[in-house]
Design an enzyme around this catalytic site. Structure first.
Site, PDB file in Angstrom:
ATOM      1  N   LYS A 194      -2.522   8.220  -1.825  1.00 55.04           N
ATOM      2  CA  LYS A 194      -1.448   7.281  -2.150  1.00 55.04           C
ATOM      3  C   LYS A 194      -1.831   5.873  -1.740  1.00 55.04           C
ATOM      4  CE  LYS A 194       3.269   6.443  -0.812  1.00 55.04           C
ATOM      5  NZ  LYS A 194       4.175   6.602   0.268  1.00 55.04           N
ATOM      6  N   LYS A 225      -3.263   7.878   3.008  1.00 50.30           N
ATOM      7  CA  LYS A 225      -2.209   6.944   2.608  1.00 50.30           C
ATOM      8  C   LYS A 225      -2.585   5.555   3.115  1.00 50.30           C
ATOM      9  CE  LYS A 225       2.696   5.941   3.092  1.00 50.30           C
ATOM     10  NZ  LYS A 225       4.008   6.462   3.448  1.00 50.30           N
TER      11      LYS A 225
HETATM   12  C1  PBG Z   1       7.682   6.347   3.740  1.00 49.22           C
HETATM   13  C2  PBG Z   1       7.197   6.328   2.339  1.00 49.22           C
HETATM   14  C3  PBG Z   1       6.827   5.210   1.585  1.00 49.22           C
HETATM   15  C4  PBG Z   1       6.559   5.676   0.306  1.00 49.22           C
HETATM   16  C5  PBG Z   1       6.745   7.054   0.313  1.00 49.22           C
HETATM   17  N1  PBG Z   1       7.134   7.445   1.580  1.00 49.22           N
HETATM   18  C6  PBG Z   1       6.775   3.773   1.941  1.00 49.22           C
HETATM   19  C7  PBG Z   1       5.964   3.310   3.064  1.00 49.22           C
HETATM   20  O1  PBG Z   1       5.114   4.020   3.586  1.00 49.22           O
HETATM   21  O2  PBG Z   1       6.194   2.174   3.442  1.00 49.22           O
HETATM   22  C8  PBG Z   1       6.178   4.818  -0.866  1.00 49.22           C
HETATM   23  C9  PBG Z   1       6.521   5.357  -2.205  1.00 49.22           C
HETATM   24  C10 PBG Z   1       6.527   4.353  -3.289  1.00 49.22           C
HETATM   25  O3  PBG Z   1       6.180   3.169  -3.113  1.00 49.22           O
HETATM   26  O4  PBG Z   1       6.905   4.732  -4.401  1.00 49.22           O
HETATM   27  N2  PBG Z   1       6.827   6.655   4.727  1.00 49.22           N
END
Ligand code: PBG
Length: 358
Positions: A280, A226
């Protein structure tokens, strides 16, 4: 051994340089034994040779839930996406099941009054997410439910972990809280625990705790690679953490410049017990998806995140591109890169489109 494509190139060209090219006048066909266009000449032929297709089975639908009754509230930066009260989320889960979407992902918009520095509401076994899980499991037992494990919807500072006075996000202390959060969600009936926090060692710690609590059937989908991405902006609006976020998440989420590091992250999460792996964001990171799938052969997922959704919707709503085609093309590219499934806000629209074409 090198693969040969038909005859040597010179013969393939079909005309002798310097002589008049009669093919341009249409009289003599080029001497081309291989004509790639034959397989593209009609819709049936294109369908026949198509290597990758998106089906409803590939979709995980992220849904935002909020307090209240019979309420829906638009998310401004995500046209077409709404936060839903639990009863409305149940209705959408029913719709998803009818459309044969295998799984939904639940994200809470936590009331600001319930947020605190340690994200303690995450551990309340009657919090919004737990109530939504129970309501959906009761009414729509056959749909899979995935829940994020991370503290950002619950912390007053918007970080995924515990923040020390000097600004450091504490790893091991955070993991201890995430384990409790995972147990609370799994006990409420969540099928897939998805740690999205990027702390070190959390997958192993959560797996152990689930097993010790006889929750051996609960799966883990690790947000393994991520990245610290600008494409999460609209999501943070949806869960109400964008205004409160102190600083950024670069000390735990990955640097967008790195590839090998993603493989190490994935390897660790597999070793620690992850059943499924996620990359992601999605579209800007398909090279990572391809390498991860190729290297590990695990069930591999990507998240087409809020910013990717917002870009397509904004351009479509301006008439700058054909939104439906861009949606399908982007999702097909995930399959081509090696994804077994995609988390996407387009899920119900895609499933409806696929159904209407049958
Ligand atoms: C939280 C999380 C996030 C997303 C999914 N879980 C945001 C982040 O890490 O700041 C992003 C999902 C999206 O942008 O659609 N940890």
């Amino acid at each position: 051994m090198a693969i040969k494509f038909g005859r040597p190139l010179q013969q393939n060209i079909g005309f002798v340089p310097g002589e008049p090219d009669s093919s341009l006048t249409g009289h003599t066909p080029l001497d081309l034994p291989t004509r790639m266009r034959r397989n593209r000449r009609s819709e049936w032929a294109r369908r026949l040779v198509r290597e990758n297709v998106v089906t409803a089975d590939d979709l995980i639908w992220p849904i935002f839930v909020m307090d209240g009754d019979n309420k829906r509230a638009a998310v401004a930066s995500m046209p077409g996406v709404e936060r839903l009260s639990v009863d409305q989320a149940v209705r959408e889960a029913e719709r998803a099941a009818k459309l044969a979407i295998p799984c939904i992902a639940l994200f809470p918009y936590t009331d600001p009054s319930l947020r605190d520095p340690t994200g303690s509401e995450a551990l309340n076994d009657n919090n919004l997410v737990c109530r939504a899980i129970r309501a959906i499991k009761k009414e729509v037992p056959d749909i899979g439910i995935l829940c994020d494990v991370a503290l950002d919807p619950f912390t007053s500072h918007g970080h995924d972990g515990l923040l020390r006075d000097d600004g450091v996000i504490m790893n091991d202390e955070t993991v201890a809280v995430l384990v409790k959060q995972a147990l609370v969600q799994a006990q409420a009936g969540c099928d897939i625990i998805a740690p999205s926090d990027m702390m070190d060692g959390r997958v192993g710690a959560i797996r152990r705790a689930l097993d010790e609590s006889s929750l051996t059937d609960v799966s883990i989908m690790a947000y393994a690679a991520k990245y610290a991405s600008a494409f999460y902006g609209p999501f943070r609006d949806a869960v109400g953490s964008s205004k409160t976020l102190h600083g950024d998440k670069r000390t735990y989420q990955m640097d967008p410049g790195n590839t090998d590091e993603a493989l190490r992250e994935v390897a660790l999460d597999i070793e620690e017990g992850a059943d499924m792996i996620m990359v992601k964001p999605g579209l800007p990171y398909l090279d990572i998806v391809a390498r991860v799938k190729e290297t590990f052969g695990m069930p591999t997922f990507a998240y087409q995140v809020s910013g990717e959704y917002a870009m397509i919707m904004a351009a479509a709503n301006n008439g700058w591109l054909d939104g439906e085609r861009a949606m399908m093309e982007s999702l097909t590219s995930f399959k081509r890169a090696g994804c077994d499934g995609i988390l996407t806000y387009f899920a119900p629209r895609v499933a409806e489109k696929l159904r209407s074409e049958k």
